[in-house]
Scaffold this active site. Sequence first.
Site, PDB file in Angstrom:
ATOM      1  N   GLU A  49       0.829  -1.208   0.000  1.00 18.77           N
ATOM      2  CA  GLU A  49       0.000   0.000   0.000  1.00 18.77           C
ATOM      3  C   GLU A  49       0.866   1.262   0.000  1.00 18.77           C
ATOM      4  O   GLU A  49       1.839   1.361   0.754  1.00 18.77           O
ATOM      5  CB  GLU A  49      -0.880  -0.027   1.251  1.00 18.77           C
ATOM      6  CG  GLU A  49      -1.748   1.188   1.467  1.00 18.77           C
ATOM      7  CD  GLU A  49      -2.560   1.103   2.746  1.00 18.77           C
ATOM      8  OE1 GLU A  49      -3.489   1.897   2.898  1.00 18.77           O
ATOM      9  OE2 GLU A  49      -2.253   0.228   3.598  1.00 18.77           O
ATOM     10  N   LYS A 117      -8.859   3.069  -2.323  1.00 17.76           N
ATOM     11  CA  LYS A 117      -9.228   2.508  -1.020  1.00 17.76           C
ATOM     12  C   LYS A 117     -10.588   3.040  -0.589  1.00 17.76           C
ATOM     13  O   LYS A 117     -10.849   4.251  -0.646  1.00 17.76           O
ATOM     14  CB  LYS A 117      -8.149   2.864   0.008  1.00 17.76           C
ATOM     15  CG  LYS A 117      -8.274   2.134   1.340  1.00 17.76           C
ATOM     16  CD  LYS A 117      -7.041   2.421   2.182  1.00 17.76           C
ATOM     17  CE  LYS A 117      -7.033   1.666   3.488  1.00 17.76           C
ATOM     18  NZ  LYS A 117      -5.807   1.937   4.265  1.00 17.76           N
ATOM     19  N   CYS A 153      -5.850  -2.930   2.076  1.00 16.75           N
ATOM     20  CA  CYS A 153      -5.642  -2.961   3.531  1.00 16.75           C
ATOM     21  C   CYS A 153      -6.953  -2.998   4.315  1.00 16.75           C
ATOM     22  O   CYS A 153      -7.584  -4.038   4.427  1.00 16.75           O
ATOM     23  CB  CYS A 153      -4.761  -1.779   3.955  1.00 16.75           C
ATOM     24  SG  CYS A 153      -3.983  -2.003   5.577  1.00 16.75           S
ATOM     25  N   GLY A 294      23.794   6.735  27.325  1.00  9.85           N
ATOM     26  CA  GLY A 294      24.336   6.619  28.663  1.00  9.85           C
ATOM     27  C   GLY A 294      24.143   5.213  29.188  1.00  9.85           C
ATOM     28  O   GLY A 294      23.021   4.698  29.195  1.00  9.85           O
ATOM     29  N   LEU A 295      25.223   4.589  29.607  1.00  7.85           N
ATOM     30  CA  LEU A 295      25.176   3.222  30.133  1.00  7.85           C
ATOM     31  C   LEU A 295      25.342   3.314  31.640  1.00  7.85           C
ATOM     32  O   LEU A 295      26.432   3.576  32.148  1.00  7.85           O
ATOM     33  CB  LEU A 295      26.300   2.397  29.501  1.00  7.85           C
ATOM     34  CG  LEU A 295      26.186   0.875  29.541  1.00  7.85           C
ATOM     35  CD1 LEU A 295      24.899   0.397  28.887  1.00  7.85           C
ATOM     36  CD2 LEU A 295      27.378   0.250  28.832  1.00  7.85           C
ATOM     37  N   SER A 296      24.235   3.098  32.367  1.00  5.73           N
ATOM     38  CA  SER A 296      24.206   3.395  33.804  1.00  5.73           C
ATOM     39  C   SER A 296      24.555   2.203  34.681  1.00  5.73           C
ATOM     40  O   SER A 296      24.775   2.368  35.883  1.00  5.73           O
ATOM     41  CB  SER A 296      22.810   3.893  34.186  1.00  5.73           C
ATOM     42  OG  SER A 296      21.858   2.836  34.076  1.00  5.73           O
ATOM     43  N   GLY A 297      24.560   1.014  34.096  1.00  9.97           N
ATOM     44  CA  GLY A 297      24.668  -0.190  34.918  1.00  9.97           C
ATOM     45  C   GLY A 297      23.310  -0.762  35.267  1.00  9.97           C
ATOM     46  O   GLY A 297      23.225  -1.780  35.957  1.00  9.97           O
ATOM     47  N   GLY A 298      22.222  -0.136  34.782  1.00 10.90           N
ATOM     48  CA  GLY A 298      20.872  -0.626  34.999  1.00 10.90           C
ATOM     49  C   GLY A 298      20.345  -1.409  33.819  1.00 10.90           C
ATOM     50  O   GLY A 298      20.948  -1.462  32.746  1.00 10.90           O
ATOM     51  N   ILE A 299      19.147  -1.979  34.007  1.00 10.94           N
ATOM     52  CA  ILE A 299      18.587  -2.890  33.017  1.00 10.94           C
ATOM     53  C   ILE A 299      18.159  -2.184  31.740  1.00 10.94           C
ATOM     54  O   ILE A 299      18.354  -2.701  30.638  1.00 10.94           O
ATOM     55  CB  ILE A 299      17.400  -3.680  33.635  1.00 10.94           C
ATOM     56  CG1 ILE A 299      16.887  -4.753  32.678  1.00 10.94           C
ATOM     57  CG2 ILE A 299      16.278  -2.746  34.052  1.00 10.94           C
ATOM     58  CD1 ILE A 299      17.859  -5.884  32.464  1.00 10.94           C
ATOM     59  N   ASN A 377      17.614  16.167  40.274  1.00 13.00           N
ATOM     60  CA  ASN A 377      17.444  16.226  38.825  1.00 13.00           C
ATOM     61  C   ASN A 377      18.604  16.927  38.117  1.00 13.00           C
ATOM     62  O   ASN A 377      18.777  16.760  36.900  1.00 13.00           O
ATOM     63  CB  ASN A 377      16.125  16.910  38.476  1.00 13.00           C
ATOM     64  CG  ASN A 377      14.933  16.005  38.731  1.00 13.00           C
ATOM     65  OD1 ASN A 377      15.074  14.786  38.852  1.00 13.00           O
ATOM     66  ND2 ASN A 377      13.757  16.595  38.814  1.00 13.00           N
ATOM     67  N   LYS A 525       5.011  15.563  30.189  1.00  6.05           N
ATOM     68  CA  LYS A 525       6.325  14.987  29.924  1.00  6.05           C
ATOM     69  C   LYS A 525       6.290  14.098  28.680  1.00  6.05           C
ATOM     70  O   LYS A 525       7.168  14.168  27.816  1.00  6.05           O
ATOM     71  CB  LYS A 525       6.803  14.163  31.122  1.00  6.05           C
ATOM     72  CG  LYS A 525       7.168  14.958  32.357  1.00  6.05           C
ATOM     73  CD  LYS A 525       7.781  14.047  33.405  1.00  6.05           C
ATOM     74  CE  LYS A 525       8.226  14.819  34.639  1.00  6.05           C
ATOM     75  NZ  LYS A 525       8.858  13.942  35.647  1.00  6.05           N
TER      76      LYS A 525
END
Length: 580
Positions: A49, A117, A153, A294-299, A377, A525
């Site tokens: 499509e 369509k 579709c 950013g690699l924080s060490g978290g999941i 923050n 946010k």
Amino acid sequence: MSPRPSDRLAIAIAQLNPTVGDVAANAEKARRARAAAAADGADLVVFPELYIAGYPPEDLVLKPAFQAACRAAVEALARETADGPAILIGTPWAEADRLYNAAVLADGGRITALRFKVDLPNYGVFDEKRVFAPGPLRGPVSFRGVRLGVPICEDIWGPEPVECIAETGGEILLVPNGSPYRRGVIDERLNIAVARVTEAGLPLIYVNQVGGQDELVFEGASFVLNSDRSLPVQLPAFRELTAVTHWERGQGGWRCVGGPRATLQEGEKVDYTACVLGLRDYVDKIGFPGVVLGLSGGIDSALCAAMAVDALGAERVRCLMLPYRFTAQESLDDAALVAKALGVRYDVVPIASAVEGLEQSLAPLFAGKPRDVSEENLQSRARGTILMAVSNKFGLMVVTTGNKSEMSAGYATLYGDMNGGFNPIKDLYKTEVYRLARLRNAWKPEGALGPDGRVIPENILVRPPTAELRENQTDQDSLPPYDVLDAMLERLVEREEPVSTIVAAGFDRDLVMRVERMLNLAEYKRRQAAPGVKITLKNFGRDRRYPIVNRFRDPGTPLPQPDDSVIAPTATARSEAFDF
């Protein structure tokens, strides 16, 4: 080329990955697909499509210059059908001051038929009524002695367009699609197609596009159904290819007798693969040389790093550890292990001087006020500033790493950890992030560019999650346990259940009321958040459009029932009624 006997037909499915707005490149890719199909003996090549424009084109399709470019490209492709296979290709089509979502049949060097369509979706991620006019119900098109129905579709999600085709002599249904991925949609599509085949007694070719476009991912998974509802052809998901299907006409009509039969992935493997493809295409189609995160060490950041490497390769991924005095040594160790396992460039950039400089600048304004989230923050915003500076200096896109649980509850910092261009896990709840991380340690999707084996240390998987913005902080200081939170959020967001219904299901009333309040307050946010891959029934973005200024709150009481006694017998909304 000598014509095929009228009782045989070879139809190619062009399951391709277009780029919205790149008309010339989309057309060139169509040429290559047609050439490959011609080499395999195809009579007709069917494209998805709105293929020439890319789907969804949104308001871009309203530009006269874009409409003209699409039409010129289709006309050029049509001229090329003077020899070889015909094409059925999707494009915007302007006619009589109206714009249609069209499928163009071209054969013998000319456009021989157009179909528009009929049913324009206007729900969830779709806004087609905003830009297109609905076409009329039409019968089949004639192609080399065969009557082909072309519902587009959404036209197969209700019975009328296919019913019209069947009643006017249609023999095979060709269905071009731009149908995006969400959890469970592959089975849902198949069930809809089975219903139309059962009603019409006609075989069906379902052609879906593949690839990422902003927050949507299209997985392809095109298929063929015979009129007896058997499935002779199944194309793979998340892979671009052109495949020829072979058809024979017998006493019972046309039947597909040959074509590829792939086995589709299931469950969370599909979700993971969709996230990887969505990130890859966002980065590549925009033209970024790579990404930084950013690699924080978290999941969350660990899983995003793994997805980024699977999508782009380690050489295009850069990771930064941005420690402050609350960053635990095990976070530093775990982040380093992730970077080593993935083979990415890894830099440690302490943020103490940035944070303390900001605090010093703000000290006269904050004098006499206790420390609170304002100071906390500053850490996140210092990290966000550093990541954006690296992005600016090296041209890398920042991958932001907040999950759906955090985005629902507002547990994220504007202009801090929310900084970034794209978020591959935006539509995954925290509990799902853990499941996909464990999955990735045991499995890698086909075509992924990352390493085999474990890439996320066990300590990250078992350690209580924390933002590390103050001493001994954990997420559960501010949020309910994630298994409880996610179960409530799924009911509030995906199902739009009233608070009273959720409480009746066994959840604590005060907790549900609190979570619902956080969900409402965080809308401002989410409106400023980066796009991310859609996985669930209702993502934050195109699916769920709530006002930012909104004072409605569910009181948590049983819903009042309608009182029909207040409706006068003359009150009606029927068009034939008149008020006197």
